[in-house]
Design an enzyme around this catalytic site. Sequence first.
Site, PDB file in Angstrom:
ATOM      1  N   LYS A  20      82.981   6.984 -18.113  1.00  0.00           N
ATOM      2  CA  LYS A  20      83.694   8.230 -18.448  1.00  0.00           C
ATOM      3  C   LYS A  20      84.080   8.979 -17.171  1.00  0.00           C
ATOM      4  CE  LYS A  20      81.462   8.862 -22.928  1.00  0.00           C
ATOM      5  NZ  LYS A  20      80.446   9.617 -23.683  1.00  0.00           N
ATOM      6  N   HIS A  74      64.987  10.965 -21.098  1.00  0.00           N
ATOM      7  CA  HIS A  74      64.736  10.439 -22.440  1.00  0.00           C
ATOM      8  C   HIS A  74      63.622  11.250 -23.095  1.00  0.00           C
ATOM      9  CE1 HIS A  74      62.698   7.927 -19.451  1.00  0.00           C
ATOM     10  NE2 HIS A  74      63.793   7.212 -19.302  1.00  0.00           N
TER      11      HIS A  74
HETATM   12  C1  LIG Z   1      59.802  12.616 -12.456  1.00  0.00           C
HETATM   13  C2  LIG Z   1      60.363  13.627 -13.464  1.00  0.00           C
HETATM   14  C3  LIG Z   1      61.698  14.114 -12.936  1.00  0.00           C
HETATM   15  C4  LIG Z   1      60.529  12.947 -14.839  1.00  0.00           C
HETATM   16  O1  LIG Z   1      60.833  13.914 -15.829  1.00  0.00           O
HETATM   17  P1  LIG Z   1      60.330  13.728 -17.335  1.00  0.00           P
HETATM   18  O2  LIG Z   1      60.707  14.940 -18.106  1.00  0.00           O
HETATM   19  O3  LIG Z   1      58.905  13.300 -17.317  1.00  0.00           O
HETATM   20  O4  LIG Z   1      61.131  12.468 -17.860  1.00  0.00           O
HETATM   21  P2  LIG Z   1      62.641  12.364 -18.341  1.00  0.00           P
HETATM   22  O5  LIG Z   1      62.630  11.529 -19.566  1.00  0.00           O
HETATM   23  O6  LIG Z   1      63.343  13.665 -18.434  1.00  0.00           O
HETATM   24  O7  LIG Z   1      63.331  11.569 -17.165  1.00  0.00           O
HETATM   25  C5  LIG Z   1      63.000  10.240 -16.905  1.00  0.00           C
HETATM   26  C6  LIG Z   1      64.002   9.777 -15.892  1.00  0.00           C
HETATM   27  O8  LIG Z   1      64.002  10.691 -14.810  1.00  0.00           O
HETATM   28  C7  LIG Z   1      64.508  10.010 -13.680  1.00  0.00           C
HETATM   29  N1  LIG Z   1      63.639  10.382 -12.565  1.00  0.00           N
HETATM   30  C8  LIG Z   1      62.377   9.965 -12.314  1.00  0.00           C
HETATM   31  N2  LIG Z   1      61.935  10.516 -11.179  1.00  0.00           N
HETATM   32  C9  LIG Z   1      62.920  11.292 -10.685  1.00  0.00           C
HETATM   33  C10 LIG Z   1      63.045  12.104  -9.524  1.00  0.00           C
HETATM   34  N3  LIG Z   1      62.076  12.207  -8.646  1.00  0.00           N
HETATM   35  N4  LIG Z   1      64.200  12.772  -9.340  1.00  0.00           N
HETATM   36  C11 LIG Z   1      65.226  12.649 -10.234  1.00  0.00           C
HETATM   37  N5  LIG Z   1      65.160  11.889 -11.361  1.00  0.00           N
HETATM   38  C12 LIG Z   1      64.016  11.223 -11.579  1.00  0.00           C
HETATM   39  C13 LIG Z   1      64.487   8.510 -13.973  1.00  0.00           C
HETATM   40  O9  LIG Z   1      65.822   8.082 -14.154  1.00  0.00           O
HETATM   41  C14 LIG Z   1      63.710   8.431 -15.282  1.00  0.00           C
HETATM   42  O10 LIG Z   1      64.167   7.418 -16.141  1.00  0.00           O
HETATM   43  P3  LIG Z   1      64.026   5.861 -15.732  1.00  0.00           P
HETATM   44  O11 LIG Z   1      62.657   5.693 -15.188  1.00  0.00           O
HETATM   45  O12 LIG Z   1      64.244   5.133 -17.004  1.00  0.00           O
HETATM   46  O13 LIG Z   1      65.107   5.598 -14.727  1.00  0.00           O
HETATM   47  C15 LIG Z   1      59.394  14.812 -13.590  1.00  0.00           C
HETATM   48  O14 LIG Z   1      58.185  14.315 -14.111  1.00  0.00           O
HETATM   49  C16 LIG Z   1      59.132  15.523 -12.282  1.00  0.00           C
HETATM   50  O15 LIG Z   1      59.938  16.301 -11.791  1.00  0.00           O
HETATM   51  N6  LIG Z   1      57.990  15.321 -11.678  1.00  0.00           N
HETATM   52  C17 LIG Z   1      57.683  15.930 -10.398  1.00  0.00           C
HETATM   53  C18 LIG Z   1      57.970  14.990  -9.268  1.00  0.00           C
HETATM   54  C19 LIG Z   1      57.047  13.826  -9.350  1.00  0.00           C
HETATM   55  O16 LIG Z   1      55.928  13.898  -9.806  1.00  0.00           O
HETATM   56  N7  LIG Z   1      57.521  12.674  -8.883  1.00  0.00           N
HETATM   57  C20 LIG Z   1      56.739  11.491  -8.990  1.00  0.00           C
HETATM   58  C21 LIG Z   1      57.128  10.499  -7.937  1.00  0.00           C
HETATM   59  S1  LIG Z   1      56.776  11.101  -6.308  1.00  0.00           S
END
Ligand SMILES: CC(C)(COP(=O)(O)OP(=O)(O)OC[C@H]1O[C@@H](n2cnc3c(N)ncnc32)[C@H](O)[C@@H]1OP(=O)(O)O)[C@@H](O)C(=O)NCCC(=O)NCCS
Length: 115
Positions: free
Chosen positions: A60, A97
């Site tokens: 898109k 998700h």
């Molecule tokens: C990691 C985080 C963004 C995931 O958010 P969530 O609400 O649990 O999960 P959601 O379903 O909204 O999002 C999942 C998706 O977020 C994305 N994601 C994961 N980590 C990310 C990051 N550091 N920045 C941006 N996007 C991220 C991925 O695409 C993931 O899907 P995938 O694994 O299938 O590719 C959230 O838990 C967070 O901000 N945590 C704090 C940072 C952290 O702990 N990081 C861990 C690694 S150092």
Amino acid sequence: MIVGIGVDMVKLSRLPLERIHFIERVLTPGEKALFYSKKTEQAKREFLGGRFAAKEAYAKAKHLGLAKIGLQNIEILNYASGEPYLNDPHAHLSITHEKDYAIAFVVLEKGDIDE
Ligand SMILES: CC(C)(COP(=O)(O)OP(=O)(O)OC[C@H]1O[C@@H](n2cnc3c(N)ncnc32)[C@H](O)[C@@H]1OP(=O)(O)O)[C@@H](O)C(=O)NCCC(=O)NCCS
């Protein structure tokens, strides 16, 4: 300059997880390795749904149909932090998700639609 945006939402329960042909069609070899490393059916659905939504969102943003770009030409992997990235340096991607849905959003910067 932003030259395109795209968003897509996938209902996870509709994904035909049992159809190997579907998995083969949607996921690149690199994505498949990640998909098969997921331990639960829900984790597999979230991964596959997120990838499918991201590819639709990218099409898109490119102002093109997914069939024209080709599912195998779009790859979404993750940095060590978990952040997803597309194999297009001009594309910015975010995936989420929750329960039965995955949503992806893509922003394209200048240069993309001329390539
Ligand atoms: C990691 C985080 C963004 C995931 O958010 P969530 O609400 O649990 O999960 P959601 O379903 O909204 O999002 C999942 C998706 O977020 C994305 N994601 C994961 N980590 C990310 C990051 N550091 N920045 C941006 N996007 C991220 C991925 O695409 C993931 O899907 P995938 O694994 O299938 O590719 C959230 O838990 C967070 O901000 N945590 C704090 C940072 C952290 O702990 N990081 C861990 C690694 S150092």
